[in-house]
Each structure stands twice: as structure tokens, then as C-alpha cells.
Design a protein around this motif. Structure first.
Motif, mmCIF file in Angstrom:
data_model
loop_
_atom_site.group_PDB
_atom_site.id
_atom_site.type_symbol
_atom_site.label_atom_id
_atom_site.label_comp_id
_atom_site.label_asym_id
_atom_site.label_seq_id
_atom_site.Cartn_x
_atom_site.Cartn_y
_atom_site.Cartn_z
ATOM 1 N N ARG A 1 117.065 -4.893 25.930
ATOM 2 C CA ARG A 1 115.829 -6.052 25.542
ATOM 3 C C ARG A 1 116.489 -7.324 25.234
ATOM 4 O O ARG A 1 117.816 -7.449 24.322
ATOM 5 N N TYR B 1 108.824 -7.943 24.717
ATOM 6 C CA TYR B 1 109.164 -8.321 26.050
ATOM 7 C C TYR B 1 110.475 -7.543 26.594
ATOM 8 O O TYR B 1 111.829 -8.062 26.240
ATOM 9 N N TYR C 1 111.702 -6.471 29.199
ATOM 10 C CA TYR C 1 112.528 -6.242 30.640
ATOM 11 C C TYR C 1 113.897 -6.023 30.312
ATOM 12 O O TYR C 1 114.864 -6.622 29.728
ATOM 13 N N CYS D 1 117.862 -6.286 30.752
ATOM 14 C CA CYS D 1 118.734 -7.570 31.222
ATOM 15 C C CYS D 1 120.181 -7.016 30.890
ATOM 16 O O CYS D 1 120.328 -6.252 30.018
ATOM 17 N N ALA E 1 116.293 -14.478 30.289
ATOM 18 C CA ALA E 1 115.689 -13.265 30.845
ATOM 19 C C ALA E 1 114.242 -13.395 30.395
ATOM 20 O O ALA E 1 113.152 -13.305 31.297
ATOM 21 N N ILE E 2 113.824 -13.862 29.112
ATOM 22 C CA ILE E 2 112.459 -14.023 28.702
ATOM 23 C C ILE E 2 111.931 -15.688 28.431
ATOM 24 O O ILE E 2 111.053 -15.534 27.856
ATOM 25 N N TYR F 1 117.927 -13.448 39.837
ATOM 26 C CA TYR F 1 118.024 -12.090 39.134
ATOM 27 C C TYR F 1 119.056 -11.189 39.571
ATOM 28 O O TYR F 1 119.688 -11.465 40.757
ATOM 29 N N LEU G 1 117.726 -11.259 33.954
ATOM 30 C CA LEU G 1 117.067 -9.960 34.639
ATOM 31 C C LEU G 1 117.755 -9.216 35.599
ATOM 32 O O LEU G 1 118.519 -9.708 36.496
ATOM 33 N N ASN H 1 115.212 -6.657 37.392
ATOM 34 C CA ASN H 1 114.436 -6.125 38.385
ATOM 35 C C ASN H 1 113.781 -7.268 39.039
ATOM 36 O O ASN H 1 113.321 -8.189 38.137
ATOM 37 N N ASP I 1 110.032 -7.859 37.424
ATOM 38 C CA ASP I 1 110.086 -8.567 36.089
ATOM 39 C C ASP I 1 110.396 -10.151 36.279
ATOM 40 O O ASP I 1 109.931 -11.010 35.553
ATOM 41 N N GLU J 1 107.836 -13.327 35.704
ATOM 42 C CA GLU J 1 108.302 -14.297 34.698
ATOM 43 C C GLU J 1 108.120 -15.551 35.529
ATOM 44 O O GLU J 1 107.848 -16.717 34.864
#
Length: 508
Positions: free
Chosen positions: A267, A297, A299, A301, A321-322, A378, A430, A432, A435, A439
Motif C-alpha cells: 500500500r 487506498y 492499490y 504499487c 500511486a494515489i 503504470y 501503480l 494494475n 487501478d 485513478e
């Protein structure tokens, strides 16, 4: 408005700690109930410091953290502070700034702590002492990796490389999930490679894009160099423990050797925290509540840290990533959050309070025009390859040739409204597609028709607990359609204690 500054120091000759107390105005002696009690606050404060903190740099809504502090000037026409410069060490020690609406000798009860920074250096001329300051973010602007290869292998023994290859190179480290990295060749005789200087899992190994089968794991670090435990031909074994993570091969690879690896934590917020801790930030200086909230969150990463990557760079890569920001607040605590649409205001500002008010634009795209297309990159491939084997699986071959995959979203409204609406592209950590696509859709919505306002008001101590980076403020103004008020999010603040002003940068 009354100011107090305290500066921690250590006597160079005796190593005894000492705190210096300075004030503006005529000075005062603290009351018997103060802490410290009955202490003289020397009225030498010429210029309280100015500081700036931004959620992101240059009015953008994504990117690196931006912070800055200036200096404090103290009157020294009589030379009384000469010993402060010559006999005391202040570098890296706390400087605290307090403000009170009215004069008081009841310290610190009647004062509000508005800033905590670090001293760099005290310099003096015949009139003043200038104390230069730094934000704690500067502590993270140094290489994260401190362990280096010794280059002292006595082949076939050793995992430190030799003088002609790895000596003085920094040992790599895995945070989260990373793909197609090139592990370091640490023992050329026994075909041993290092993936990370900390424990992680090796999930796949490839030679020129062709996968190798695992032959199991080593139970102990010493087993890596036990030839009786050598892997079978075209297979590999892994050791992962406190010494780091290593791979030993059963035969010489046909070409470029790469692998996928991961840690149990993937995460973004928790990885940012882990990197900060590894970078030397004490756990007590980290807002656990902030990081716990952001861990929602989840995802996957990651980042593979090598060579001269700084701590703040590694944190920024993971935070991408977020779309998160992180910074030290005015108390020196590391905070994390991410830009969201404004919600409930904690403070209201009215037209008669403004000393200056400006309508600006974000710098996210050319000329502040909303983007018509946003591409998030990503699934980083750390080793783009051209030497792939003809027998490599087609999916692997396609992946290994390019550095990033792309998730693209479009804004039909921006394309229709703005003839020159730009196309933006942002790198993320990231892994995937689903995700990255989610985003990208979230972020392009934030970019549409949003403005940045700059409002400068007179400092009021009660403002400090009510408005900070990430909080919401409601502004009223007779122009720009703001007569009924508009709730905006604070993305930046400048404190000018010399002019008694706060400038809010507000987004929404």
C-alpha cells in the motif's frame, strides 16, 4: 502582535544544553507560573521568519512536496550575542516560533506555537545575528541507501562483489511490488545475485524473457555458498532474510537476467511511511492517524531503489500511486493526504479581512487550461529489453520491450470548451490497469474547471488550528462570483511574521 522565538543549542566546550529565549518589543521576564519560570526573554528579535508550505509545487495539484523557510534576525549592535555564534552549536536543533495577539509574560500559555523548524547556522556582522533555518524535508533530501558493497570477495567466496565491479556501489532495495528488475551480480563464481538489502519475495526469474523454475529457498544465508545445495540446471534458489534477498543460479543465463519481486506491504501510504523511517525520521515524528487513514487506498504499487535515489524521491514515486502529498507540518510532524474536492470549511474569510486577493490558475496543464486527456503510466518495467529470446512467451516479450503501460481517460467537456486543451501524462508506481484507470478518471475530474485563489490576511493566532494544508476554507468576495461564499481546499500557506500576514493558496 507579539512574537517569541526559542533556539536550542549546546555549548561547544562543555556539551551542556541551553535554550535561548528572544522576543520582540521591550522584552519581558516570564511569570513564576511560566515554563520556564522567571526567565528573561531578550528583546532582540528584529525579524521573525517567513515560511512557505505547499501541498504541491507551483500551484499544481500533483507533484512533489514544496516547503521552504527563511531566517531569523536578532539585534546584536552591542555584541552581546557574539558568544551565541562562537561558543554554541545550533545546527540541526529546534527553533520554535510563538505568537500572541497581545503582550503577555505568561509563557507559553498565552502564546500559540506557529512554527517548529531546524537551525542551520548562526552568522553575525557588527549589527545583527542571522540564524538560517531549514524545513525537516531537507533531512530527506539525501541518498536513501546507506549500505555499500565492499568489493572484497575472495572468489569463489563472498557476496560483496570485487574491486573492479561493485565496490562502493549502493546495495538496492525493494519496496512493494516491482517488475523486471536487474539484480546485482554479487558473486560471479557461484552465480549469486542480490535483489534487495532487505527481505522480500522473488516471484519470477527470467533469462532473456524466458522464465526459469524455482528450485526452492535457502534456510540460512551461509547456504547460498554451499555448493552441495547448488540449484539444478536452469533453475534458481532464493535466500531472503536480515542480510537481504539473494538469488543463486544453477547455470549461466543466456543473456539479460531479470526478476519480479515484492514485499508483503504494497500500500502506498505504508510504503511512504516505511521509506521515511528508513530515511531516519523517528516514529514519533510521523502522524500515524494520517497514514492509517490513507492506507484505505490499497492499490498495489512499488519502487526499486538503487544508487543515489534520495529518500524524498523514493517517497514521491510511491505516493504517485494515489496522488498523495506528504510534508512536515508546522510542528515538524510528517503528514500525508491527497487532494479531494472541498467539503466542510473550518474557517471563513471575508472581504474586509483581505490585504490582497488574486484569482489564479493551476499549473497542471498549459496556461492553466483543463486537460482533455490524462494518461497515467503504470506497471513500470525496470529493464526494457531488446535481447529477448525467440521462445519467450508473447505476453512477456510484449511487456519487456517497453517501460510503462498506459491508462488513458478523456474529458469531452474540456475538448469542447477549450480549443487548445492539452494532453497530460503522469508517471505512477501503480501495478494494475484497473487501478490506474480508476485513478486517471478520478484525477481528470479534479482538473476540470478548478481555480486557485490567493488570499492574504492579517495573522490571527486562532487561525492556526483552524486552517492548515488539506483543510477547507470558505471565502467571500464581491467579485468572481464569490458573494455567496465558496468552500475551497488549502493547498498552500505562506507565513510572513515580519508583516504579520498569512497568504492562503486555495483550490476548488
Amino acid at each position: 502582535m507579539e512574537y517569541v522565538v526559542t533556539i536550542d543549542a549546546v555549548n561547544i566546550n562543555t556539551s551542556s544544553p541551553k535554550t535561548f529565549y528572544f522576543s520582540g518589543g521591550v522584552g519581558f521576564t516570564s511569570s513564576p507560573s511560566s515554563s520556564p519560570a522567571n526567565t528573561f526573554f531578550d528583546p532582540r528579535l528584529n525579524r521573525p521568519y517567513e515560511s512557505r508550505r505547499d501541498m504541491f509545487d507551483k500551484s499544481t495539484t500533483y507533484g512533489a512536496v514544496s516547503t521552504g523557510v527563511g531566517e531569523i534576525t536578532l539585534n546584536n549592535t552591542d555584541g552581546f550575542l557574539d558568544s551565541f555564534c562562537t561558543d554554541y552549536a545550533i545546527n540541526g536543533r529546534d527553533v520554535k516560533v510563538y505568537v500572541s495577539e497581545n503582550w503577555s509574560n505568561n509563557f507559553p500559555a498565552d502564546y500559540t506555537l506557529v512554527g517548529k523548524v531546524k537551525a542551520v547556522l548562526a552568522q553575525s556582522n557588527d549589527k545583527a545575528v542571522t540564524v538560517s533555518l531549514k524545513d525537516k524535508m531537507k533531512d530527506l533530501d539525501k541518498p536513501l541507501l546507506q549500505s555499500k558493497y565492499l568489493g572484497n570477495n575472495l572468489l569463489p567466496f563472498g557476496t560483496e562483489g570485487v574491486e573492479d565491479d561493485l565496490k562502493e556501489s549502493r546495495k538496492p532495495r525493494v519496496y512493494g511490488r516491482v517488475m523486471n528488475i536487474s539484480p546485482y551480480f554479487v558473486n560471479t563464481a557461484r552465480l549469486i545475485f542480490q535483489v534487495s538489502d532487505k527481505p522480500c519475495a522473488v516471484t519470477a526469474l527470467y533469462s532473456r524473457g524466458v522464465g526459469w523454475a524455482s528450485d526452492g529457498n535457502y534456510a540460512a544465508f551461509a547456504d547460498l555458498q554451499n555448493d552441495a545445495l547448488e540449484p539444478a540446471q536452469s533453475k534458481y534458489k532464493v535466500y531472503s532474510g536480515s542480510e537481504g534477498t539473494y538469488i543463486r543460479l544453477g547455470s549461466v543465463p543466456a543473456g539479460t537476467l531479470t526478476c519480479d519481486a515484492e514485499t508483503s506491504e504494497q500500500r502506498a501510504s505504508e510504503l511512504v511511511k516505511a521509506i521515511a523511517l528508513d530515511g531516519g525520521i523517528p516514529i514519533d515524528d510521523i502522524s500515524n492517524s494520517d497514514f492509517a487513514a490513507m492506507s484505505a487506498y490499497a492499490y498495489p504499487c512499488g519502487v526499486w531503489v538503487t544508487e543515489e535515489t534520495t529518500t524524498v524521491q523514493a517517497m514521491s514515486i510511491v505516493a504517485s500511486a494515489i496522488g498523495a502529498y506528504f510534508s512536515f507540518d508546522r510542528f515538524g510532524v510528517l503528514r500525508i493526504g491527497r487532494l479531494e474536492l472541498p467539503t466542510t470549511a473550518t474557517l471563513s474569510l471575508y472581504e474586509d479581512q483581505y490585504m490582497a486577493f488574486d484569482l489564479m490558475s493551476t499549473s497542471d496543464a498549459d496556461d492553466g487550461i483543463p486537460a482533455k486527456t490524462l494518461t497515467l503510466l503504470y506497471a513500470k518495467n525496470y529493464t526494457p529489453q531488446t535481447d529477448l529470446d525467440d521462445t519467450a512467451a508473447s505476453t512477456r516479450s510484449s511487456f519487456a520491450k517497453i517501460e510503462y503501460r498506459k491508462a488513458v481517460v478523456n474529458s469531452a467537456s474540456a475538448a469542447a470548451l477549450y480549443a487548445n486543451a492539452p494532453e497530460m501524462e503522469l508517471q505512477t508506481s501503480l501495478i494494475n490497469y484497473v487501478d490506474a484507470a480508476f485513478e486517471a478518471a478520478r484525477r481528470i475530474e479534479l482538473l476540470q474547471h478548478k481555480r486557485v485563489y490567493s488570499a492574504t490576511v492579517r495573522i490571527a493566532p486562532e487561525m492556526f488550528p483552524q486552517a492548515d494544508i488539506g483543510e477547507c476554507v470558505k471565502i467571500y468576495h464581491s467579485r468572481w462570483g464569490l458573494s455567496n461564499g465558496k468552500v475551497l481546499r488549502v493547498i498552500g500557506m505562506t507565513y510572513n511574521f515580519f508583516l504579520h500576514e498569512i497568504t492562503f493558496r486555495l483550490w476548488g
